[in-house]
Write a protein that holds these residues in place. Structure first.
Motif, short mmCIF file in Angstrom:
data_model
loop_
_atom_site.label_atom_id
_atom_site.label_comp_id
_atom_site.label_asym_id
_atom_site.label_seq_id
_atom_site.Cartn_x
_atom_site.Cartn_y
_atom_site.Cartn_z
N THR A 184 22.49 31.28 70.66
CA THR A 184 22.78 30.89 69.27
C THR A 184 24.29 30.71 69.10
O THR A 184 25.08 31.40 69.74
N GLU A 186 27.24 30.66 66.17
CA GLU A 186 27.63 30.93 64.79
C GLU A 186 28.74 29.94 64.42
O GLU A 186 29.88 30.09 64.83
N LYS A 195 29.21 28.51 56.66
CA LYS A 195 28.73 28.93 57.98
C LYS A 195 27.28 28.49 58.16
O LYS A 195 26.55 28.31 57.19
N ARG A 197 24.00 28.91 61.41
CA ARG A 197 23.61 29.38 62.75
C ARG A 197 22.80 28.29 63.43
O ARG A 197 21.85 27.76 62.85
#
Length: 297
Positions: A184, A186, A195, A197
């Motif tokens: 993943t 960020e 932000k 993910r």
């Protein structure tokens, strides 16, 4: 805008043929170049602040004009040719039309503040009526196949990361070896105010791990230049474009922007299909309920 230019000329004083004197005269001529300083930029930002510009707007102007300052050569001179040259540079680097237009607008405002309207860009806006080329999913797969056939692994991984995983070109520095190991990423953007993910598709994750291991990358960004620095936008565009002919895909479609749009279009289509399936499932459920508890059941 006119500026004073001092020059010296030699004249013969009347009655003194053997005596030559130097006289300083002042001539008004257009200023051809001016030195840009960080202090000048800060003065402009202070001027905008007094005009009531928001903090986010001031931050945007500071980022754009600092980028201009960094783009300039060591002498930090600006002139009538700076605007067109900076615009051409950004286009070669692969910046989107909207980004180039935004920065040219900031250039024009700054030039007006400096008193150099003659240096403003009068034709920088793209034709908003032009239809941007769209990359189909089939063409995307042909790009991947061509990169694989040509043995261009970095081009393959860039295409798959941008089009398959849905990363934006400005987010690539955040794709690190550590993030690939986790699976993943960020992501932070808009000056870290937003932000999201991103989960890497497992197939791409395995390919990236193999690539970083063979390249000896233990930490930091996955996509780097040979000298270890971040890849420039122009280099990324070059890698993607290098497989166009083999893939039979028009060059104007093989770029990060079209890959991003293709990813978005694919996701939109999947969501639409899911919505149809949900509606169909709900209709079947209500029909079954009708058979058992309907008024005429």
């Amino acid at each position: 805008m006119e500026g004073k230019r001092n020059f010296h000329c030699c004249i013969w004083r009347k009655g003194h043929e053997s005596e030559m004197v130097t006289e300083e005269r002042v001539c008004l001529t257009p200023v051809r170049e001016e030195r840009l300083t960080l202090q000048r930029i800060e003065e402009y930002l202070e001027y905008l602040s007094e005009k009531g510009r928001s903090s986010s707007s001031l931050e945007s102007y500071r980022r754009i004009l600092t980028g201009l300052y960094d783009y300039l050569s060591e002498e930090k001179l600006i002139g009538g040719g700076t605007g067109p040259q900076w615009k051409a540079y950004m286009e070669r680097q692969g910046f989107s039309a909207a980004t180039v237009d935004n920065r040219m607008s900031a250039w024009n405002s700054f030039m007006q503040y400096l008193g150099h309207r003659e240096w403003q860009m009068g034709d920088f806006h793209r034709d908003k009526g032009n239809i941007q080329p769209e990359l189909s999913r089939t063409e995307y797969l042909r790009l991947l196949s061509a990169a694989k056939h040509l043995g261009k692994e970095k081009a393959y991984l860039l295409i798959k990361t941008l089009g398959g995983a849905g990363m934006r070109i400005q987010e690539l520095p955040q794709l690190t070896v550590e993030a690939v190991r986790k699976g993943t990423v960020e992501l932070e953007y808009h000056n870290f105010r937003q932000k999201r993910r991103l989960c890497l598709p497992e197939g791409l994750r395995e390919e990236l791990l193999d690539y970083t291991e063979r390249e000896g990358l233990r930490t930091g960004p996955v996509f780097q230049s040979p000298d270890g620095t971040l890849m420039a936008r122009s280099s990324i565009n070059y890698y993607i474009n290098s497989v166009c002919r083999e893939a039979r895909v028009a060059e104007e479609k093989a770029n990060p922007r079209c890959l991003w749009k293709m990813y978005q279009s694919t996701c939109t289509g999947i969501r639409a299909n899911i919505s149809v399936l949900v509606e169909q499932a709900y209709q079947r459920m209500t029909q079954e309920e009708q058979l058992s508890v309907g008024w005429k059941a």
